[in-house]
Design a protein around this motif. Structure first.
Motif, PDB file in Angstrom:
ATOM      1  N   LEU A  74       0.865  -1.167   0.000  1.00  0.00           N
ATOM      2  CA  LEU A  74       0.000   0.000   0.000  1.00  0.00           C
ATOM      3  C   LEU A  74       0.905   1.221   0.000  1.00  0.00           C
ATOM      4  O   LEU A  74       1.823   1.319   0.812  1.00  0.00           O
ATOM      5  N   LEU A  75       0.665   2.141  -0.923  1.00  0.00           N
ATOM      6  CA  LEU A  75       1.428   3.393  -1.007  1.00  0.00           C
ATOM      7  C   LEU A  75       0.485   4.548  -0.738  1.00  0.00           C
ATOM      8  O   LEU A  75      -0.545   4.683  -1.408  1.00  0.00           O
ATOM      9  N   ALA A  76       0.826   5.368   0.245  1.00  0.00           N
ATOM     10  CA  ALA A  76       0.064   6.584   0.533  1.00  0.00           C
ATOM     11  C   ALA A  76       0.939   7.774   0.170  1.00  0.00           C
ATOM     12  O   ALA A  76       1.918   8.073   0.863  1.00  0.00           O
ATOM     13  N   ASP A  77       0.603   8.417  -0.942  1.00  0.00           N
ATOM     14  CA  ASP A  77       1.407   9.532  -1.449  1.00  0.00           C
ATOM     15  C   ASP A  77       0.529  10.392  -2.346  1.00  0.00           C
ATOM     16  O   ASP A  77      -0.165   9.867  -3.215  1.00  0.00           O
ATOM     17  N   ASP A  78       0.573  11.709  -2.147  1.00  0.00           N
ATOM     18  CA  ASP A  78      -0.276  12.613  -2.920  1.00  0.00           C
ATOM     19  C   ASP A  78       0.351  13.048  -4.234  1.00  0.00           C
ATOM     20  O   ASP A  78      -0.312  13.647  -5.069  1.00  0.00           O
ATOM     21  N   ASP A  79       1.624  12.739  -4.452  1.00  0.00           N
ATOM     22  CA  ASP A  79       2.320  13.160  -5.672  1.00  0.00           C
ATOM     23  C   ASP A  79       2.162  12.081  -6.749  1.00  0.00           C
ATOM     24  O   ASP A  79       2.711  10.980  -6.616  1.00  0.00           O
ATOM     25  N   ASN A  80       1.421  12.405  -7.805  1.00  0.00           N
ATOM     26  CA  ASN A  80       1.161  11.419  -8.867  1.00  0.00           C
ATOM     27  C   ASN A  80       2.436  10.929  -9.542  1.00  0.00           C
ATOM     28  O   ASN A  80       2.542   9.757  -9.906  1.00  0.00           O
ATOM     29  N   ASP A  81       3.408  11.837  -9.729  1.00  0.00           N
ATOM     30  CA  ASP A  81       4.672  11.419 -10.337  1.00  0.00           C
ATOM     31  C   ASP A  81       5.405  10.420  -9.447  1.00  0.00           C
ATOM     32  O   ASP A  81       5.924   9.405  -9.922  1.00  0.00           O
ATOM     33  N   ASP A  82       5.435  10.690  -8.139  1.00  0.00           N
ATOM     34  CA  ASP A  82       6.086   9.765  -7.211  1.00  0.00           C
ATOM     35  C   ASP A  82       5.388   8.404  -7.227  1.00  0.00           C
ATOM     36  O   ASP A  82       6.042   7.361  -7.181  1.00  0.00           O
ATOM     37  N   CYS A  83       4.058   8.420  -7.296  1.00  0.00           N
ATOM     38  CA  CYS A  83       3.301   7.160  -7.353  1.00  0.00           C
ATOM     39  C   CYS A  83       3.636   6.383  -8.622  1.00  0.00           C
ATOM     40  O   CYS A  83       3.820   5.160  -8.580  1.00  0.00           O
ATOM     41  N   SER A  84       3.730   7.085  -9.744  1.00  0.00           N
ATOM     42  CA  SER A  84       4.062   6.431 -11.015  1.00  0.00           C
ATOM     43  C   SER A  84       5.459   5.832 -10.984  1.00  0.00           C
ATOM     44  O   SER A  84       5.673   4.699 -11.424  1.00  0.00           O
ATOM     45  N   PHE A  85       6.436   6.604 -10.470  1.00  0.00           N
ATOM     46  CA  PHE A  85       7.810   6.094 -10.367  1.00  0.00           C
ATOM     47  C   PHE A  85       7.862   4.878  -9.450  1.00  0.00           C
ATOM     48  O   PHE A  85       8.554   3.904  -9.742  1.00  0.00           O
ATOM     49  N   PHE A  86       7.119   4.930  -8.347  1.00  0.00           N
ATOM     50  CA  PHE A  86       7.091   3.814  -7.408  1.00  0.00           C
ATOM     51  C   PHE A  86       6.550   2.566  -8.100  1.00  0.00           C
ATOM     52  O   PHE A  86       7.126   1.483  -7.996  1.00  0.00           O
ATOM     53  N   GLU A  87       5.451   2.733  -8.823  1.00  0.00           N
ATOM     54  CA  GLU A  87       4.850   1.596  -9.519  1.00  0.00           C
ATOM     55  C   GLU A  87       5.787   1.041 -10.590  1.00  0.00           C
ATOM     56  O   GLU A  87       5.946  -0.174 -10.725  1.00  0.00           O
ATOM     57  N   GLU A  88       6.437   1.919 -11.342  1.00  0.00           N
ATOM     58  CA  GLU A  88       7.397   1.471 -12.358  1.00  0.00           C
ATOM     59  C   GLU A  88       8.566   0.727 -11.715  1.00  0.00           C
ATOM     60  O   GLU A  88       9.033  -0.292 -12.241  1.00  0.00           O
ATOM     61  N   ALA A  89       9.025   1.236 -10.573  1.00  0.00           N
ATOM     62  CA  ALA A  89      10.131   0.580  -9.874  1.00  0.00           C
ATOM     63  C   ALA A  89       9.717  -0.815  -9.417  1.00  0.00           C
ATOM     64  O   ALA A  89      10.490  -1.769  -9.550  1.00  0.00           O
ATOM     65  N   LEU A 101      11.225  -9.043  -7.078  1.00  0.00           N
ATOM     66  CA  LEU A 101      10.203  -9.609  -6.196  1.00  0.00           C
ATOM     67  C   LEU A 101       8.816  -9.399  -6.785  1.00  0.00           C
ATOM     68  O   LEU A 101       8.553  -8.375  -7.414  1.00  0.00           O
ATOM     69  N   ALA A 102       7.931 -10.349  -6.551  1.00  0.00           N
ATOM     70  CA  ALA A 102       6.547 -10.225  -7.022  1.00  0.00           C
ATOM     71  C   ALA A 102       5.771  -9.331  -6.053  1.00  0.00           C
ATOM     72  O   ALA A 102       5.841  -9.514  -4.840  1.00  0.00           O
ATOM     73  N   THR A 103       5.048  -8.359  -6.616  1.00  0.00           N
ATOM     74  CA  THR A 103       4.315  -7.405  -5.789  1.00  0.00           C
ATOM     75  C   THR A 103       2.959  -7.076  -6.390  1.00  0.00           C
ATOM     76  O   THR A 103       2.745  -7.239  -7.589  1.00  0.00           O
ATOM     77  N   THR A 104       2.068  -6.615  -5.523  1.00  0.00           N
ATOM     78  CA  THR A 104       0.842  -5.952  -5.952  1.00  0.00           C
ATOM     79  C   THR A 104       0.860  -4.593  -5.278  1.00  0.00           C
ATOM     80  O   THR A 104       1.461  -4.423  -4.210  1.00  0.00           O
ATOM     81  N   LEU A 105       0.202  -3.610  -5.890  1.00  0.00           N
ATOM     82  CA  LEU A 105       0.239  -2.255  -5.348  1.00  0.00           C
ATOM     83  C   LEU A 105      -1.153  -1.646  -5.344  1.00  0.00           C
ATOM     84  O   LEU A 105      -1.874  -1.715  -6.339  1.00  0.00           O
ATOM     85  N   VAL A 106      -1.502  -1.047  -4.210  1.00  0.00           N
ATOM     86  CA  VAL A 106      -2.690  -0.212  -4.087  1.00  0.00           C
ATOM     87  C   VAL A 106      -2.186   1.155  -3.648  1.00  0.00           C
ATOM     88  O   VAL A 106      -1.299   1.255  -2.788  1.00  0.00           O
ATOM     89  N   THR A 107      -2.745   2.218  -4.245  1.00  0.00           N
ATOM     90  CA  THR A 107      -2.316   3.572  -3.926  1.00  0.00           C
ATOM     91  C   THR A 107      -3.485   4.386  -3.399  1.00  0.00           C
ATOM     92  O   THR A 107      -4.594   4.306  -3.939  1.00  0.00           O
ATOM     93  N   VAL A 108      -3.228   5.165  -2.353  1.00  0.00           N
ATOM     94  CA  VAL A 108      -4.165   6.174  -1.870  1.00  0.00           C
ATOM     95  C   VAL A 108      -3.439   7.512  -1.911  1.00  0.00           C
ATOM     96  O   VAL A 108      -2.214   7.557  -1.816  1.00  0.00           O
ATOM     97  N   ASN A 109      -4.203   8.608  -2.067  1.00  0.00           N
ATOM     98  CA  ASN A 109      -3.580   9.895  -2.345  1.00  0.00           C
ATOM     99  C   ASN A 109      -3.512  10.874  -1.182  1.00  0.00           C
ATOM    100  O   ASN A 109      -2.976  11.971  -1.340  1.00  0.00           O
ATOM    101  N   ASP A 110      -4.053  10.509  -0.036  1.00  0.00           N
ATOM    102  CA  ASP A 110      -3.890  11.361   1.143  1.00  0.00           C
ATOM    103  C   ASP A 110      -4.201  10.554   2.395  1.00  0.00           C
ATOM    104  O   ASP A 110      -4.629   9.396   2.321  1.00  0.00           O
ATOM    105  N   GLY A 111      -3.976  11.179   3.539  1.00  0.00           N
ATOM    106  CA  GLY A 111      -4.148  10.485   4.805  1.00  0.00           C
ATOM    107  C   GLY A 111      -5.575  10.092   5.113  1.00  0.00           C
ATOM    108  O   GLY A 111      -5.814   9.055   5.748  1.00  0.00           O
TER     109      GLY A 111
END
Length: 149
Positions: A9-24, A30-40
């Motif tokens: 789970l990634l909690a980050d409001d910066d769309n670019d940071d979220c995209s880079f995280f997902e690309e990384a 390692l095998a991963t799944t990702l869910v993103t939320v944009n604020d607290g």
């Protein structure tokens, strides 16, 4: 012991940071799944809907978010019985030692300074997953709290 699939789970409001995280994540070994939320507020709503059995394996939590920041979320999460041991990696642009100390004392599992370089981002995310898994997703001693790329 390394897990087969890490549910992140990634909690980050910066769309670019979220995209880079997902690309990384897509490029690490390692095998991963990702869910993103944009604020607290979204983060706390997401976690409140989960049972202990279906929580993500690890939360990467940005400190500077609107509506409710990462520090507020961390404090709130640690007050909820089912989440008191939930693994949380602070993922911030700052590496201020006072902030790092506060996050450690509030119960964050690890602390990572967001690297600007994509290869370092991949490395630090993979390292965080491996170290957290080897540590049974528990907070280490303070000297091992900050994970470097």
């Amino acid at each position: 012991m390394t897990k087969q699939i890490y549910n992140i789970l990634l909690a980050d409001d910066d769309n670019d940071d979220c995209s880079f995280f997902e690309e990384a994540l897509d490029e690490i070994s390692l095998a991963t799944t990702l869910v993103t939320v944009n604020d607290g507020v979204q983060l706390m709503e997401f976690l409140s809907d989960k049972t202990t059995d279906n929580l993500p394996d690890l939360l990467f939590l940005d400190l500077n978010m609107p509506r409710k920041n990462g520090s507020e979320c961390l404090a709130e999460i640690r007050q909820i019985d089912k989440l008191k041991d939930f693994p949380i990696v602070i993922f911030s642009t700052s590496l201020d030692s006072e902030i790092v100390d506060v996050m450690y004392n509030k119960g964050a599992t690890f602390y990572i300074r967001k690297p600007g370089d994509f290869s370092k981002l991949k490395s630090v995310i993979e390292n965080a997953l491996i170290i957290a898994s080897e540590n049974n997703f528990k907070q280490p001693e303070r000297t091992h709290f900050v994970i470097q790329p």
